[in-house]
Design a protein around this motif. Structure first.
Motif, short mmCIF file in Angstrom:
data_model
loop_
_atom_site.label_atom_id
_atom_site.label_comp_id
_atom_site.label_asym_id
_atom_site.label_seq_id
_atom_site.Cartn_x
_atom_site.Cartn_y
_atom_site.Cartn_z
N LYS A 85 -39.46 32.33 6.21
CA LYS A 85 -40.16 33.37 5.50
C LYS A 85 -39.42 34.36 4.77
CE LYS A 85 -44.37 32.19 8.24
NZ LYS A 85 -44.71 33.00 8.75
N LEU A 86 -38.24 35.06 5.33
CA LEU A 86 -37.88 36.30 5.06
C LEU A 86 -36.77 35.75 3.27
CD1 LEU A 86 -37.16 37.84 7.80
CD2 LEU A 86 -38.93 38.23 5.88
N CYS A 110 -38.22 35.67 -2.01
CA CYS A 110 -37.96 37.16 -2.46
C CYS A 110 -39.79 37.44 -2.68
CB CYS A 110 -37.59 37.55 -4.16
SG CYS A 110 -38.10 38.84 -4.35
N ASN A 111 -39.73 38.60 -2.16
CA ASN A 111 -41.95 38.80 -2.20
C ASN A 111 -42.40 39.22 -3.34
OD1 ASN A 111 -40.64 39.54 0.99
ND2 ASN A 111 -42.80 39.26 1.00
N GLN A 129 -41.00 34.98 -5.96
CA GLN A 129 -40.91 33.89 -4.58
C GLN A 129 -39.73 32.56 -5.25
OE1 GLN A 129 -42.81 33.69 -2.41
NE2 GLN A 129 -43.88 35.23 -3.19
N GLN A 185 -33.16 42.96 2.50
CA GLN A 185 -34.51 43.00 3.37
C GLN A 185 -34.47 43.49 4.61
OE1 GLN A 185 -32.58 39.50 5.99
NE2 GLN A 185 -34.09 37.97 4.62
N TYR A 219 -38.19 45.48 6.62
CA TYR A 219 -39.38 45.43 7.07
C TYR A 219 -40.37 46.99 6.70
CZ TYR A 219 -38.70 42.20 11.00
OH TYR A 219 -38.03 41.30 11.51
N PHE A 278 -40.23 41.64 4.87
CA PHE A 278 -39.95 42.04 3.30
C PHE A 278 -38.67 41.87 3.27
CE2 PHE A 278 -39.99 44.32 -1.11
CZ PHE A 278 -41.03 44.32 -1.24
N THR A 279 -38.04 41.12 2.06
CA THR A 279 -36.84 40.29 1.34
C THR A 279 -36.88 40.51 -0.26
OG1 THR A 279 -36.59 38.55 2.94
CG2 THR A 279 -35.42 38.33 1.01
N LEU A 280 -36.37 40.92 -0.82
CA LEU A 280 -36.09 41.57 -2.59
C LEU A 280 -34.67 40.25 -3.18
CD1 LEU A 280 -37.63 44.99 -3.66
CD2 LEU A 280 -38.03 42.63 -3.50
#
Length: 69
Positions: A6-7, A10-11, A14, A26, A28, A34-36
């Motif tokens: 899931k990580l 990218c949040n 995508q 990466q 929280y 949360f990942t960018l």
């Protein structure tokens, strides 16, 4: 899908977030993973810096400015 899988996306966009080879971030937000990706992280950093009054001042003492990386 595992938490690690899931990580890897990218949040924001995508897209695949290749943190080891390209960069990004990466972590929280509270308890939410949360990942960018490198592009969204750069865009988010630029947006925050453009909105930060302390970041735009030329004669700001480094003691008063926090740098988040």
């Amino acid at each position: 899908m595992s938490a690690k899988e899931k990580l890897s996306a990218c949040n924001i966009c995508q897209g695949e977030a290749d943190l080891e080879n390209e960069g990004g971030i990466q972590g929280y937000i509270g308890i939410i993973p949360f990942t960018l990706c490198v592009w969204c992280y750069a865009g988010m950093t630029d947006m925050v810096e453009s909105m930060c009054e302390n970041c735009q001042l030329e004669n700001v003492s480094h003691e008063n400015v926090r740098v988040f990386k």
